[in-house]
Enzyme design. Structure first.
Site, PDB file in Angstrom:
ATOM      1  N   LYS A 157       0.811  -1.214   0.000  1.00  0.00           N
ATOM      2  CA  LYS A 157       0.000   0.000   0.000  1.00  0.00           C
ATOM      3  C   LYS A 157       0.853   1.277   0.000  1.00  0.00           C
ATOM      4  O   LYS A 157       2.063   1.224   0.275  1.00  0.00           O
ATOM      5  CB  LYS A 157      -0.932  -0.034   1.218  1.00  0.00           C
ATOM      6  CG  LYS A 157      -1.929  -1.196   1.180  1.00  0.00           C
ATOM      7  CD  LYS A 157      -2.889  -1.128   2.360  1.00  0.00           C
ATOM      8  CE  LYS A 157      -3.907  -2.253   2.306  1.00  0.00           C
ATOM      9  NZ  LYS A 157      -4.911  -2.168   3.389  1.00  0.00           N
ATOM     10  N   TYR A 211     -12.413  -2.177  -3.780  1.00  0.00           N
ATOM     11  CA  TYR A 211     -12.930  -2.266  -2.405  1.00  0.00           C
ATOM     12  C   TYR A 211     -14.453  -2.129  -2.354  1.00  0.00           C
ATOM     13  O   TYR A 211     -14.995  -1.800  -1.295  1.00  0.00           O
ATOM     14  CB  TYR A 211     -12.280  -1.192  -1.537  1.00  0.00           C
ATOM     15  CG  TYR A 211     -10.868  -1.538  -1.097  1.00  0.00           C
ATOM     16  CD1 TYR A 211     -10.621  -2.656  -0.299  1.00  0.00           C
ATOM     17  CD2 TYR A 211      -9.775  -0.750  -1.459  1.00  0.00           C
ATOM     18  CE1 TYR A 211      -9.339  -2.978   0.117  1.00  0.00           C
ATOM     19  CE2 TYR A 211      -8.487  -1.067  -1.034  1.00  0.00           C
ATOM     20  CZ  TYR A 211      -8.281  -2.184  -0.248  1.00  0.00           C
ATOM     21  OH  TYR A 211      -7.015  -2.506   0.177  1.00  0.00           O
ATOM     22  N   PHE A 214     -15.503   3.613   6.918  1.00  0.00           N
ATOM     23  CA  PHE A 214     -14.125   3.973   6.559  1.00  0.00           C
ATOM     24  C   PHE A 214     -13.872   3.928   5.055  1.00  0.00           C
ATOM     25  O   PHE A 214     -12.737   4.138   4.613  1.00  0.00           O
ATOM     26  CB  PHE A 214     -13.120   3.070   7.291  1.00  0.00           C
ATOM     27  CG  PHE A 214     -13.294   1.590   7.029  1.00  0.00           C
ATOM     28  CD1 PHE A 214     -12.795   0.991   5.881  1.00  0.00           C
ATOM     29  CD2 PHE A 214     -13.958   0.790   7.951  1.00  0.00           C
ATOM     30  CE1 PHE A 214     -12.962  -0.357   5.639  1.00  0.00           C
ATOM     31  CE2 PHE A 214     -14.121  -0.581   7.722  1.00  0.00           C
ATOM     32  CZ  PHE A 214     -13.618  -1.148   6.561  1.00  0.00           C
ATOM     33  N   ARG A 260      -1.665 -14.751   4.458  1.00  0.00           N
ATOM     34  CA  ARG A 260      -2.382 -14.055   5.540  1.00  0.00           C
ATOM     35  C   ARG A 260      -1.630 -14.182   6.865  1.00  0.00           C
ATOM     36  O   ARG A 260      -1.622 -13.263   7.684  1.00  0.00           O
ATOM     37  CB  ARG A 260      -3.822 -14.577   5.647  1.00  0.00           C
ATOM     38  CG  ARG A 260      -4.640 -14.168   4.422  1.00  0.00           C
ATOM     39  CD  ARG A 260      -6.090 -14.510   4.542  1.00  0.00           C
ATOM     40  NE  ARG A 260      -6.795 -13.670   5.494  1.00  0.00           N
ATOM     41  CZ  ARG A 260      -7.127 -12.397   5.277  1.00  0.00           C
ATOM     42  NH1 ARG A 260      -6.791 -11.807   4.141  1.00  0.00           N
ATOM     43  NH2 ARG A 260      -7.779 -11.715   6.182  1.00  0.00           N
ATOM     44  N   ASN A 278      -1.943   0.024   6.862  1.00  0.00           N
ATOM     45  CA  ASN A 278      -1.417  -1.243   7.375  1.00  0.00           C
ATOM     46  C   ASN A 278      -0.511  -1.977   6.380  1.00  0.00           C
ATOM     47  O   ASN A 278      -0.412  -3.193   6.393  1.00  0.00           O
ATOM     48  CB  ASN A 278      -2.556  -2.132   7.873  1.00  0.00           C
ATOM     49  CG  ASN A 278      -3.560  -2.455   6.780  1.00  0.00           C
ATOM     50  OD1 ASN A 278      -3.422  -1.999   5.659  1.00  0.00           O
ATOM     51  ND2 ASN A 278      -4.555  -3.259   7.115  1.00  0.00           N
ATOM     52  N   HIS A 317      -2.176  -5.410   1.527  1.00  0.00           N
ATOM     53  CA  HIS A 317      -3.473  -6.085   1.373  1.00  0.00           C
ATOM     54  C   HIS A 317      -3.195  -7.523   0.965  1.00  0.00           C
ATOM     55  O   HIS A 317      -2.226  -7.788   0.257  1.00  0.00           O
ATOM     56  CB  HIS A 317      -4.309  -5.406   0.278  1.00  0.00           C
ATOM     57  CG  HIS A 317      -5.476  -6.246  -0.156  1.00  0.00           C
ATOM     58  ND1 HIS A 317      -6.653  -6.277   0.548  1.00  0.00           N
ATOM     59  CD2 HIS A 317      -5.614  -7.130  -1.186  1.00  0.00           C
ATOM     60  CE1 HIS A 317      -7.482  -7.137  -0.043  1.00  0.00           C
ATOM     61  NE2 HIS A 317      -6.878  -7.656  -1.098  1.00  0.00           N
ATOM     62  N   GLU A 357      -9.339 -11.000  -7.649  1.00  0.00           N
ATOM     63  CA  GLU A 357      -8.450  -9.844  -7.434  1.00  0.00           C
ATOM     64  C   GLU A 357      -7.273  -9.865  -8.398  1.00  0.00           C
ATOM     65  O   GLU A 357      -6.843  -8.817  -8.894  1.00  0.00           O
ATOM     66  CB  GLU A 357      -7.972  -9.831  -5.976  1.00  0.00           C
ATOM     67  CG  GLU A 357      -9.103  -9.521  -4.997  1.00  0.00           C
ATOM     68  CD  GLU A 357      -8.656  -9.472  -3.548  1.00  0.00           C
ATOM     69  OE1 GLU A 357      -7.460  -9.711  -3.257  1.00  0.00           O
ATOM     70  OE2 GLU A 357      -9.516  -9.174  -2.692  1.00  0.00           O
TER      71      GLU A 357
HETATM   72  P1  CMP Z   1      -7.376  -4.637   3.427  1.00  0.00           P
HETATM   73  O1  CMP Z   1      -6.855  -6.026   3.656  1.00  0.00           O
HETATM   74  O2  CMP Z   1      -6.757  -3.884   2.322  1.00  0.00           O
HETATM   75  O3  CMP Z   1      -8.960  -4.706   3.197  1.00  0.00           O
HETATM   76  C1  CMP Z   1      -9.835  -3.684   3.580  1.00  0.00           C
HETATM   77  C2  CMP Z   1      -9.137  -2.595   4.299  1.00  0.00           C
HETATM   78  O4  CMP Z   1      -9.945  -1.693   5.003  1.00  0.00           O
HETATM   79  C3  CMP Z   1      -8.248  -3.181   5.367  1.00  0.00           C
HETATM   80  O5  CMP Z   1      -7.158  -3.831   4.770  1.00  0.00           O
HETATM   81  C4  CMP Z   1      -7.905  -1.986   6.214  1.00  0.00           C
HETATM   82  O6  CMP Z   1      -6.752  -1.309   5.778  1.00  0.00           O
HETATM   83  C5  CMP Z   1      -9.114  -1.097   5.976  1.00  0.00           C
HETATM   84  N1  CMP Z   1      -9.825  -0.936   7.231  1.00  0.00           N
HETATM   85  C6  CMP Z   1     -10.414  -1.895   7.961  1.00  0.00           C
HETATM   86  N2  CMP Z   1     -10.960  -1.360   9.065  1.00  0.00           N
HETATM   87  C7  CMP Z   1     -10.705  -0.022   9.022  1.00  0.00           C
HETATM   88  C8  CMP Z   1     -11.002   1.061   9.870  1.00  0.00           C
HETATM   89  N3  CMP Z   1     -11.687   0.880  11.006  1.00  0.00           N
HETATM   90  N4  CMP Z   1     -10.577   2.285   9.504  1.00  0.00           N
HETATM   91  C9  CMP Z   1      -9.884   2.449   8.345  1.00  0.00           C
HETATM   92  N5  CMP Z   1      -9.590   1.468   7.495  1.00  0.00           N
HETATM   93  C10 CMP Z   1      -9.983   0.227   7.842  1.00  0.00           C
END
Ligand code: CMP
Length: 142
Positions: A11, A51, A59, A87, A114, A117, A128
């Site tokens: 990311k 997404y 969010f 994972r 984070n 993904h 995907e």
């Molecule tokens: P990802 O695996 O990319 O899939 C969905 C994403 O939504 C997840 O990782 C997080 O980065 C994001 N996400 C999930 N919960 C929250 C939250 N409470 N606030 C912001 N982003 C979120």
């Protein structure tokens, strides 16, 4: 265990910190082959489409803004049991809850930013991968 493919997105936060190479090195050390790789700056519509399942979440807007703020690096990974194994190496969504040594613990900042993904099922991995790569862009395993 069956050989599987899964999708990894490094990311914007991790790419901005120049940790994309470290993430890829960690994945190779963990037994994944990189079958396809590209760096791209996601257009808003592409991030929203990717997404779409989270569209109703509070969010969603923040997630799309984050994913489109600077380039990402996208990879197709292959190994036995790839979806579950990736994972595991990726760690929990919230880096604060991720195990030591996982990508999100090492390189993630918070639940929004984070670092990576990963596909959450084999079916989603197939969708995907097809969302980002033509089959001609994914190299055969060996
Ligand atoms: P990802 O695996 O990319 O899939 C969905 C994403 O939504 C997840 O990782 C997080 O980065 C994001 N996400 C999930 N919960 C929250 C939250 N409470 N606030 C912001 N982003 C979120």
């Amino acid at each position: 265990m069956a050989t599987e493919r899964t999708l990894c997105i490094i990311k914007p936060d991790a790419v901005e910190k120049n940790t994309a190479g470290a993430v890829l090195a960690l994945l190779e050390s963990a037994g994944f082959s990189i079958l396809a790789l590209k760096r791209t700056h996601l257009p808003q519509a592409v991030a929203e489409g990717f997404y779409a399942v989270h569209k109703a979440r509070p969010f969603f807007g923040e997630l799309v803004t984050f994913m489109t703020r600077s380039p990402v690096v996208i990879a197709v990974l292959e190994r036995d049991d790839a979806v579950a194994q990736y994972r595991k190496v990726m760690g929990a969504t919230d880096p604060a809850k991720a195990d030591a040594g996982t990508i999100r613990k090492l390189y993630g900042a918070n639940v929004g930013e984070n670092a990576v993904h990963g596909s959450d099922s084999l079916d989603n991995a197939k969708n995907e991968i097809a969302y980002f790569f033509a089959s001609s862009e994914v190299a055969p395993s060996a």
